[in-house]
Design an enzyme around this catalytic site. Structure first.
Site, PDB file in Angstrom:
ATOM      1  N   SER A  62      12.125  -1.397   1.940  1.00  0.00           N
ATOM      2  CA  SER A  62      11.058  -2.182   2.500  1.00  0.00           C
ATOM      3  C   SER A  62       9.764  -2.143   1.675  1.00  0.00           C
ATOM      4  O   SER A  62       8.877  -2.975   1.891  1.00  0.00           O
ATOM      5  CB  SER A  62      10.750  -1.703   3.911  1.00  0.00           C
ATOM      6  OG  SER A  62      10.355  -0.342   3.895  1.00  0.00           O
TER       7      SER A  62
ATOM      8  N   SER B 249      13.712   3.131   1.136  1.00  0.00           N
ATOM      9  CA  SER B 249      12.711   2.092   0.896  1.00  0.00           C
ATOM     10  C   SER B 249      11.773   2.302  -0.280  1.00  0.00           C
ATOM     11  O   SER B 249      11.024   1.386  -0.626  1.00  0.00           O
ATOM     12  CB  SER B 249      11.869   1.886   2.147  1.00  0.00           C
ATOM     13  OG  SER B 249      12.565   1.036   3.008  1.00  0.00           O
TER      14      SER B 249
ATOM     15  N   LYS C 209       1.224   0.690   0.232  1.00  0.00           N
ATOM     16  CA  LYS C 209       2.062  -0.051   1.192  1.00  0.00           C
ATOM     17  C   LYS C 209       1.298  -0.207   2.503  1.00  0.00           C
ATOM     18  O   LYS C 209       0.602   0.722   2.944  1.00  0.00           O
ATOM     19  CB  LYS C 209       3.362   0.724   1.405  1.00  0.00           C
ATOM     20  CG  LYS C 209       4.392   0.029   2.270  1.00  0.00           C
ATOM     21  CD  LYS C 209       5.680   0.856   2.310  1.00  0.00           C
ATOM     22  CE  LYS C 209       6.774   0.213   3.126  1.00  0.00           C
ATOM     23  NZ  LYS C 209       8.016   1.024   3.152  1.00  0.00           N
TER      24      LYS C 209
HETATM   25  N1  GLN Z   1      16.550  -0.319   4.533  1.00  0.00           N
HETATM   26  C1  GLN Z   1      16.555   0.776   5.444  1.00  0.00           C
HETATM   27  C2  GLN Z   1      16.279   0.274   6.843  1.00  0.00           C
HETATM   28  O1  GLN Z   1      16.151  -0.900   6.989  1.00  0.00           O
HETATM   29  C3  GLN Z   1      15.565   1.781   5.023  1.00  0.00           C
HETATM   30  C4  GLN Z   1      14.173   1.417   5.336  1.00  0.00           C
HETATM   31  C5  GLN Z   1      13.186   2.416   4.918  1.00  0.00           C
HETATM   32  O2  GLN Z   1      13.483   3.333   4.149  1.00  0.00           O
HETATM   33  N2  GLN Z   1      11.982   2.252   5.429  1.00  0.00           N
HETATM   34  O3  GLN Z   1      16.203   1.023   7.768  1.00  0.00           O
END
Ligand code: GLN
Length: 482
Positions: free
Chosen positions: A153, A177, A78
């Protein structure tokens, strides 16, 4: 043989036996990425130097120097995990041309075991999102249906693993994410206990919640990668000195006597009918393979999303203060004073969701509101954690859906942040409590979209999760359901 469809562990066997060469694997992989990733957009950067690395690894294998549990395995990363000699953009314009001068600890560790970094994967800008639509470089698509999101994400990583555009990937999970995109793309995604894996070299989103973890094709692959990246790192004071198990040795076919908690709060209104039915099927499987199903309650569940979005935005607003046009990346050309330089750089460099979160986070930390929001949220965080600790006095693991819904359409939620935030309703509490959890695929909807379940374990008991996840996977695999 379809080499690229193999699991990491199978590929490792073939490489060791010299039945295929690493060169062959890497060249066909890069070719496939160039061909298929035009539509998926799971990669932001492809490492062409991997071909040279592969040749060197082949020479080693020929000489019998077979060392390293990931020798010759192409792994994607990532784009918020720092890698030397490659860009690390975090999906943001503000870091578009940023090259980290050092490798994150997880990168050092996988390289030491012989892995080849095949490229950097797309993500929501600074990991803010649940669909990968917040990337400044355009969204990633779900390999099962290109009109739908891969989740986020870490959507680029999950999509790449699912489409066989790498053999495994490293993602990051602050509120879901790793697990939510794994569920949307039909792959395995593991969020380790907070402190299990070093965060050194992970561009911080919310430092008290972030963890790096594996996204893989099956549970065995997940065990292999998790073992390599786990363990104390003196460069991250929040990583813990705890023994790292040989997770592979916990792969099971049965879970006789294991108590599996089902929290009633995770089966309330709003959950997709097909997702619910699939999870209910898995609960029956748990009993068939020897598990004991126990009804439990996690009473503060409903406060998770609000608590998470206060704490995570507060921490993010502080962490993102460093992107000021001086130290890293993008700098606005339009300024006449230092304040102008900061404002214009940040104004031009950050996307809408990033700005929204910085504003929200700064607000909940500001004097007068700190007690009402931030402090209150910290107290609720403790209650959420205590719910889990109480539950784990009676059960070994907890089983829930990973997400309340099937992969949704691109564009469906992007203009409605609150709707988007609700995608994480089943995952954020795990981060607030610092617990380990996995998402594994358990089948498909009538529309052929993947469905995942989440298994949560007590702190530093990753191996318990592996026992249950591998037994369920084994059951479904033999029946051709995943
Ligand atoms: N979707 C969650 C957010 O937008 C989690 C994101 C993540 O785990 N990086 O904060």
């Amino acid at each position: 043989m379809e080499i690229l469809g193999l699991t990491l562990w199978k590929l490792r066997e073939l490489l060791k036996k010299k039945e295929i060469s690493c060169y062959e694997v890497v060249t066909s992989l890069i070719e496939k990425i160039y061909e298929e990733d035009r539509k998926l957009h799971s990669y932001l950067y492809v490492n062409e130097k991997a071909v040279e690395e592969a040749k060197k690894i082949d020479e080693k294998i020929v000489k019998g120097e077979i060392e390293g549990s990931l020798l010759g395995i192409p792994i994607s990363v990532k784009d918020n995990i720092c890698t030397k000699n490659m860009p690390t953009t975090c999906g943001s314009k503000i870091l578009e041309n940023f090259y980290s001068p050092y490798d994150a600890t997880v990168i050092e560790r996988i390289k030491r075991e012989g892995a080849i970094i095949i490229g950097k994967t797309n993500m929501d800008e600074f990991a803010f999102g649940s669909s990968t639509e917040n990337s400044a470089f355009g969204p990633t698509k779900n390999p099962f249906d290109n009109s739908r999101v891969p989740g986020g994400s870490s959507g680029g990583s999950a999509s790449a693993v699912s489409a066989n555009l790498c053999f495994a990937s490293l993602g990051s999970d602050t509120g879901g994410s790793i697990r939510q995109p794994a569920s949307f793309c039909g792959v395995v995604g593991f969020k380790p206990t907070y402190g299990r894996v070093s965060r050194y070299g992970l561009v911080a989103f919310a430092s008290s919640l972030d963890q790096i973890g594996p996204i893989t094709k099956d549970v065995r692959d997940c065990c292999i990668l998790l073992k390599v990246i786990s363990g104390k790192d003196r460069k991250d004071s929040t990583s813990l000195e705890k023994e790292v198990c040989d997770y592979e040795s916990y792969i099971r076919e049965r879970i006789d006597g294991v108590k599996v908690g089902i929290p009633k709060e995770y089966f309330v209104g709003g959950i997709d009918r097909e997702v619910k039915e699939k999870v209910e099927d898995v609960i029956k499987i748990v009993e068939e393979i020897g598990g004991e199903v126990v009804d439990i309650s996690l009473p503060h569940t409903e406060y998770g999303i609000a608590t998470y979005y206060i704490i995570s935005t507060a921490e993010a607003s502080a962490n993102l203060a460093r992107f000021d046009g001086i130290k890293y990346g993008y700098r606005s050309k339009d300024y006449s004073s230092i304040i102008d330089l900061y404002m214009n750089t940040r104004g031009e460099g950050f996307g809408d969701e990033v700005k929204r979160r910085i504003i929200l986070g700064t607000y909940v930390l500001s004097s007068g509101y700190y007690e009402a929001y931030y402090l209150k949220a910290q107290k609720v965080r403790t209650l959420i954690k205590e719910d889990f600790l109480k539950a784990f006095r009676n059960v070994d693991v907890i089983l829930t859906p990973t997400t309340p819904e099937l992969p949704f359409k691109l564009g469906e939620k992007v203009d409605d942040p609150l709707k988007m935030y609700l995608s994480d309703i089943f995952t954020v509490n795990v981060n607030l409590a610092g617990l380990p959890a996995v998402s594994i695929p358990v089948g498909f909807s009538s529309t052929k979209l993947p469905i995942g379940i989440q298994i949560i374990g007590p702190h530093f008991c990753e191996e318990k999760i592996i026992e249950v996840a591998s037994s369920i996977e084994n059951y479904l695999r033999w029946r051709g359901k995943v």
